[in-house]
Scaffold this motif. Structure first.
Motif, PDB file in Angstrom:
ATOM      1  N   ASP A 124       3.870   7.067   2.117  1.00 24.72           N
ATOM      2  CA  ASP A 124       4.362   8.437   1.942  1.00 24.72           C
ATOM      3  C   ASP A 124       4.878   8.926   3.289  1.00 24.72           C
ATOM      4  O   ASP A 124       4.100   9.226   4.200  1.00 24.72           O
ATOM      5  CB  ASP A 124       3.222   9.326   1.448  1.00 24.72           C
ATOM      6  CG  ASP A 124       3.649  10.760   1.180  1.00 24.72           C
ATOM      7  OD1 ASP A 124       4.705  11.191   1.702  1.00 24.72           O
ATOM      8  OD2 ASP A 124       2.927  11.461   0.452  1.00 24.72           O
ATOM      9  N   LEU A 164       0.845  -1.185   0.000  1.00 20.63           N
ATOM     10  CA  LEU A 164       0.000   0.000   0.000  1.00 20.63           C
ATOM     11  C   LEU A 164       0.887   1.244   0.000  1.00 20.63           C
ATOM     12  O   LEU A 164       2.063   1.169   0.355  1.00 20.63           O
ATOM     13  CB  LEU A 164      -0.963   0.008   1.183  1.00 20.63           C
ATOM     14  CG  LEU A 164      -0.455   0.288   2.587  1.00 20.63           C
ATOM     15  CD1 LEU A 164      -1.644   0.629   3.488  1.00 20.63           C
ATOM     16  CD2 LEU A 164       0.261  -0.902   3.160  1.00 20.63           C
ATOM     17  N   PRO A 165       0.367   2.382  -0.425  1.00 21.84           N
ATOM     18  CA  PRO A 165       1.186   3.591  -0.511  1.00 21.84           C
ATOM     19  C   PRO A 165       1.826   3.941   0.820  1.00 21.84           C
ATOM     20  O   PRO A 165       1.189   3.883   1.871  1.00 21.84           O
ATOM     21  CB  PRO A 165       0.176   4.661  -0.945  1.00 21.84           C
ATOM     22  CG  PRO A 165      -0.871   3.900  -1.696  1.00 21.84           C
ATOM     23  CD  PRO A 165      -1.001   2.594  -0.955  1.00 21.84           C
ATOM     24  N   ARG A 225      -2.330  -2.010  -4.572  1.00 22.14           N
ATOM     25  CA  ARG A 225      -3.220  -2.036  -3.414  1.00 22.14           C
ATOM     26  C   ARG A 225      -4.637  -2.429  -3.812  1.00 22.14           C
ATOM     27  O   ARG A 225      -5.279  -3.252  -3.157  1.00 22.14           O
ATOM     28  CB  ARG A 225      -3.212  -0.674  -2.726  1.00 22.14           C
ATOM     29  CG  ARG A 225      -4.333  -0.446  -1.711  1.00 22.14           C
ATOM     30  CD  ARG A 225      -4.234  -1.384  -0.547  1.00 22.14           C
ATOM     31  NE  ARG A 225      -5.303  -1.123   0.420  1.00 22.14           N
ATOM     32  CZ  ARG A 225      -5.753  -2.004   1.295  1.00 22.14           C
ATOM     33  NH1 ARG A 225      -5.246  -3.219   1.356  1.00 22.14           N
ATOM     34  NH2 ARG A 225      -6.712  -1.693   2.145  1.00 22.14           N
ATOM     35  N   GLN A 226      -5.154  -1.863  -4.895  1.00 21.08           N
ATOM     36  CA  GLN A 226      -6.506  -2.181  -5.342  1.00 21.08           C
ATOM     37  C   GLN A 226      -6.651  -3.647  -5.702  1.00 21.08           C
ATOM     38  O   GLN A 226      -7.647  -4.297  -5.370  1.00 21.08           O
ATOM     39  CB  GLN A 226      -6.875  -1.299  -6.536  1.00 21.08           C
ATOM     40  CG  GLN A 226      -7.084   0.157  -6.188  1.00 21.08           C
ATOM     41  CD  GLN A 226      -7.338   1.020  -7.404  1.00 21.08           C
ATOM     42  OE1 GLN A 226      -7.508   0.517  -8.523  1.00 21.08           O
ATOM     43  NE2 GLN A 226      -7.364   2.329  -7.212  1.00 21.08           N
ATOM     44  N   SER A 259      -0.645   2.213  -5.757  1.00 24.35           N
ATOM     45  CA  SER A 259      -2.106   2.339  -5.631  1.00 24.35           C
ATOM     46  C   SER A 259      -2.810   1.257  -6.443  1.00 24.35           C
ATOM     47  O   SER A 259      -3.808   0.674  -5.990  1.00 24.35           O
ATOM     48  CB  SER A 259      -2.560   3.723  -6.091  1.00 24.35           C
ATOM     49  OG  SER A 259      -2.083   4.721  -5.224  1.00 24.35           O
ATOM     50  N   ASN A 260      -2.309   0.972  -7.630  1.00 28.86           N
ATOM     51  CA  ASN A 260      -2.888  -0.109  -8.435  1.00 28.86           C
ATOM     52  C   ASN A 260      -2.681  -1.465  -7.775  1.00 28.86           C
ATOM     53  O   ASN A 260      -3.568  -2.323  -7.785  1.00 28.86           O
ATOM     54  CB  ASN A 260      -2.251  -0.119  -9.832  1.00 28.86           C
ATOM     55  CG  ASN A 260      -2.596   1.106 -10.642  1.00 28.86           C
ATOM     56  OD1 ASN A 260      -3.688   1.662 -10.505  1.00 28.86           O
ATOM     57  ND2 ASN A 260      -1.680   1.545 -11.478  1.00 28.86           N
ATOM     58  N   GLY A 271       2.811   1.033  -9.971  1.00 26.95           N
ATOM     59  CA  GLY A 271       2.064   1.966  -9.123  1.00 26.95           C
ATOM     60  C   GLY A 271       1.501   1.261  -7.907  1.00 26.95           C
ATOM     61  O   GLY A 271       0.710   0.316  -8.051  1.00 26.95           O
TER      62      GLY A 271
END
Length: 396
Positions: free
Chosen positions: A197, A194-195, A288-289, A285-286, A283
């Motif tokens: 940051d 997962l992201p 994670r989805q 985010s991709n 990515g």
């Protein structure tokens, strides 16, 4: 990610053709390109000399890719041999610990981190557990009530090893920043899943292994240290790389590489660089989805198996790809071994991995499925079928 993208990923990952792998939280399957990067560097070392083939651009690539992943700059990134080694180096550099110093941790803290903290406790520091909220996650409101000038460190295992809980790392970071308290995040299961940051997390230190969801080689790990926090950390072990001679004495580097040494496996970093670049390319985010979609479906179907109990914590609609469970009549290690006989890899954890949480929940061991974006619906069906057969074998 669409079906064609997943098939392309799997075709570029040799292990996918040989095993059904649901142990990504232990160590994932590397791509062929990652394997090639390691092999090619070893070949250069064998043919031209290991020291002569130590191309600095490889380390620069890995550091830049890691910085991109974490939304930081390369100077804040150090490499280590494992996540535990990285966390331990940073923790030991935060001392010396004094009588009355308070260390606050979540109930789910990784056992290796607790082992490091035990030394501070022996020096007089106090280890205190932040209470959980009604979902089983670390309670931010309870943390706020525990803050006083003696709190020297807040440590959080973001995604615990024994279930799908995602702790409120950002909210805890706000509390730590408001009170000027050091904040360490163990992101071992988060990196590549997962992201992450570090600016949003407001953490001072963050670590994670390369072998898990990042799909890098074993023996690699990332250590992030916030630039403004660097001066507070005094590494306990130095060499001519981390503290080079400046003509008058040995002076600590002013970047995160004060935690590195002159000896490093360039081949492993070549593999890690490739794995990080692949992760950034897809990515997070991709990723994670995809993991979220697959693990939701799997959880929904697992609960239909007689005798199978999920050991979830946290919000039902906000879980990681780690799924902890027990199956009536089966020891977790024996269950893992039986599935392995059918070409299916899962994990099994005992109390030592997350001792505070396992003891609080009176769990002696759990079996663990860890879903990756590499997995498919068909693999899930095979796993479910095997678990269903095992449940029936026990006469449940």
């Amino acid at each position: 990610m669409n079906r064609a993208e997943v098939e392309r990923l799997r075709a570029a990952t040799p292990g996918c053709a040989r095993v059904i792998h649901f142990n990504h939280a232990g160590a994932s399957l590397p791509s062929q390109a990652t394997l090639d990067a390691i092999r090619e560097q070893l070949q250069r070392e064998a043919l031209g000399g290991p020291m002569e083939a130590a191309d600095q651009s490889i380390q620069a690539r890995a550091r830049t890719a890691a910085a991109t992943l974490l939304n930081t700059v390369p100077e804040t990134i150090a490499f280590a041999s494992s996540g535990s080694a990285a966390w331990g180096m940073a923790f030991n550099a935060l001392g010396p610990w004094q009588t009355g110093d308070r260390i606050l941790v979540g109930r789910h803290e990784w056992g290796g981190n607790l082992a490091c903290i035990a030394r501070a406790v022996s020096a007089g520091a106090q280890l205190e557990i932040i209470p959980c909220d009604e979902t089983g996650a670390v309670s931010v409101s309870a943390l706020v009530q525990m803050i006083d000038p003696k709190v020297k460190l807040i440590a959080l295992t973001w995604l615990p090893a024994n279930g799908g809980l995602i702790n409120p790392a950002e909210a805890i970071g706000v509390v730590a920043q408001q009170h000027g308290i050091a904040y360490f995040i163990d992101a071992g299961q988060a990196l590549g899943q997962l992201p992450c940051d570090v600016q949003a997390l407001n953490c001072d230190v963050l670590k994670g292994a390369g072998r898990k969801f990042l799909r890098g080689p074993r023996g690699t790990a990332l250590l992030y240290i916030r630039q403004g926090f660097m001066k507070r950390l005094k590494p306990t072990q130095l060499d001519v790389f981390s503290a080079p001679w400046d003509g008058e004495g040995f002076a600590l580097r002013n970047d995160a590489r004060r935690f590195e040494s002159s000896e490093v496996s360039v081949a492993l970093l070549a593999g890690l660089a490739n794995a990080l670049e692949e992760c950034n390319g897809w990515g997070v985010s991709n990723i994670r989805q995809r993991i979220d979609s697959l693990s939701r479906r799997l959880r929904e179907q697992l609960i239909t198996i007689p005798g199978l109990t999920l050991h979830n914590l946290g919000l039902a609609d906000h879980q990681s790809g780690l799924i902890a469970f027990t199956l009536k009549g089966w020891d977790s290690v024996e269950l893992k071994q039986r599935l392995a006989q059918h070409g299916i890899n899962i994990g099994a954890n005992g109390v030592a991995y997350t001792p505070l949480d396992m003891q609080a929940r009176r769990l002696e061991s759990i079996a663990r499925i860890a879903v990756s974006y590499l997995n498919t619906e068909e693999e899930i069906d095979v796993l479910l079928g095997n678990l269903g057969e095992m449940a029936r074998d026990d006469g449940v």
